[in-house]
Scaffold this motif. Sequence first.
Motif, mmCIF file in Angstrom:
data_model
loop_
_atom_site.group_PDB
_atom_site.id
_atom_site.type_symbol
_atom_site.label_atom_id
_atom_site.label_comp_id
_atom_site.label_asym_id
_atom_site.label_seq_id
_atom_site.Cartn_x
_atom_site.Cartn_y
_atom_site.Cartn_z
ATOM 1 N N ASP A 31 20.551 17.393 50.456
ATOM 2 C CA ASP A 31 21.665 18.079 49.804
ATOM 3 C C ASP A 31 22.387 18.994 50.797
ATOM 4 N N TYR A 32 21.621 19.709 51.605
ATOM 5 C CA TYR A 32 22.250 20.580 52.610
ATOM 6 C C TYR A 32 23.060 19.752 53.605
ATOM 7 N N SER A 149 36.812 14.776 47.329
ATOM 8 C CA SER A 149 35.995 14.403 46.172
ATOM 9 C C SER A 149 34.498 14.513 46.501
ATOM 10 N N ARG A 150 33.744 15.014 45.534
ATOM 11 C CA ARG A 150 32.284 15.131 45.684
ATOM 12 C C ARG A 150 31.531 13.973 45.034
ATOM 13 N N LYS A 151 32.284 13.024 44.468
ATOM 14 C CA LYS A 151 31.613 11.910 43.795
ATOM 15 C C LYS A 151 30.733 11.086 44.732
ATOM 16 N N PRO A 152 31.161 10.771 45.958
ATOM 17 C CA PRO A 152 30.237 10.039 46.858
ATOM 18 C C PRO A 152 28.964 10.825 47.156
ATOM 19 N N VAL A 153 29.123 12.181 47.305
ATOM 20 C CA VAL A 153 27.932 13.004 47.561
ATOM 21 C C VAL A 153 27.008 12.980 46.349
ATOM 22 N N GLN A 154 27.601 13.121 45.167
ATOM 23 C CA GLN A 154 26.789 13.095 43.955
ATOM 24 C C GLN A 154 26.104 11.743 43.775
ATOM 25 N N TRP A 158 22.044 11.189 43.569
ATOM 26 C CA TRP A 158 21.337 10.471 42.494
ATOM 27 C C TRP A 158 20.555 9.279 43.051
ATOM 28 N N GLN A 159 21.124 8.619 44.031
ATOM 29 C CA GLN A 159 20.397 7.512 44.650
ATOM 30 C C GLN A 159 19.126 8.012 45.347
ATOM 31 N N LEU A 160 19.259 9.163 46.029
ATOM 32 C CA LEU A 160 18.083 9.743 46.689
ATOM 33 C C LEU A 160 17.031 10.143 45.656
ATOM 34 N N ILE A 161 17.458 10.743 44.537
ATOM 35 C CA ILE A 161 16.506 11.110 43.483
ATOM 36 C C ILE A 161 15.784 9.880 42.965
ATOM 37 N N ALA A 162 16.537 8.794 42.762
ATOM 38 C CA ALA A 162 15.920 7.566 42.253
ATOM 39 C C ALA A 162 14.892 7.030 43.240
ATOM 40 N N TRP A 163 15.236 7.039 44.534
ATOM 41 C CA TRP A 163 14.285 6.553 45.538
ATOM 42 C C TRP A 163 13.033 7.439 45.603
ATOM 43 N N LEU A 164 13.244 8.754 45.588
ATOM 44 C CA LEU A 164 12.089 9.654 45.667
ATOM 45 C C LEU A 164 11.177 9.513 44.456
#
Length: 467
Positions: A31-32, A149-154, A158-164
């Motif tokens: 995130d940072y 836009s922050r949509k790609p970051v978001q 979410w993709q990182l959360i799913a992988w973790l």
Amino acid sequence: MTITTRLTCFFLAMLLLVLVGFSVSMYGVADYYLNQQVDERLTAALNSICGMIETDAAGVEWEPGERRRVLEFPTYEDQLAWWIKDDKNNLIARSHDAEHTDITAFDNRNWQFAQRTIEATTSSSDDSQPMIGEASTKHAALIASAAISRKPVQAAQWQLIAWLVGLSSVVWLAAFASARYVCRWALSPVRSMAIAAEHIDFVDPSQRLPRVHTHDEVGQLTQAFNAMLDRLQESFERQRRFTSDASHQLRTPLTAILGHVDVALRHDRTDTDYQAILETIKRKGTHLSRVVESLLFLARSDREANLPRLVIVDLASWLPTYLTQWDDHPRHNDIQLDCDQSGCSRCVAQSELLAEILNILLENACKFSETGSPIVVSLNNDEDHILVSVADQGCGIDKGDIGNLFTPFVRSEQARQSGVEGVGLGLSIANRLAKTFGGDLTVTSERTRGSCFTLQLPKVSDDLMDD
């Protein structure tokens, strides 16, 4: 709950904490990094936009000209919107995707904004105001705004959360499937020990736990448990021998007493015969009473054998008084006293039980030495102990018998061959009493040359006497 279940739950709980901590840390770092990338992109875009603005003392002018290609951001153009306004909030220029001219019209959750104001430079040598008119392209100030836009970051978050979550779940489930098997394998020696321990009984006390050829706590536990079983077996064998010997020693005088009674009841006898039989019964009964009292004393625990009231005894003055009790003994003239009064002769004991120890030693000396041979009672001391010795010139004891001399019901080969009466309890009682006083009883002997029993008792210091 079994140990395997407890260890499995503990392991899975610790693994879950590790996975959660790792996932949170990874998400925080990612995130940072993503937010830093967004800030860098937004700053770079805003710098490029501000580079198209010409500034001088006459005013501020938007002049992209041929440099407008610099404002094209092919990598993330669909994610970036920008616009230029003058100081009167009139739109001067905007990007192709900037549908909104007001920064407040964008969603703050999905867009990140940056704004910079460019004003005309002032000169101290020029007092005139900037030339700004209706036909002029000069402005007093221009406001450059940009939004990314922050949509790609978001989406990346979410993709990182799913992988973790997915990877952590896979790891935890794999650990759950294998942890119980690993714990059961690691604890299999303990289960083997438990099964073996269930089959150990006193029918065959030589059974032991299976040896574990490891150098860990399980191996140490197996060795300690087997060592405890060795001590229990030794104690059990000693108790069994003690019971067998005690039964024999009690049965012998009882058989003699009942035999004499049966003989006396068969037919009438003279008063002299009855008196002889009664004397025999009395002698056997006295012997039986002594055996019972000795067994009761030896059956006491060490805690019960400790004497609550001990007194200070000066052996230099006590020994001569004690030996007067032997004046009526047939071998009174053979008993000699050698008392060294040069050192301390005070100890803590009970005079009655101390006399019992010496009675046992003197009786043995009288039994196993010839009449007329000297029996020497000596008093000496060393640095820490007072030494009371009883030495005779009798048959002596073989070295092989000395180790078991203080064991109940054990008699030396010479004692059995000589036909001297005894049950083998006297020295056991004397040794037990010596340890009760905090001392020890030792023996030195040589075959055909006699024996010397030495009672060691702790000295009483002068400081204790003063107190």
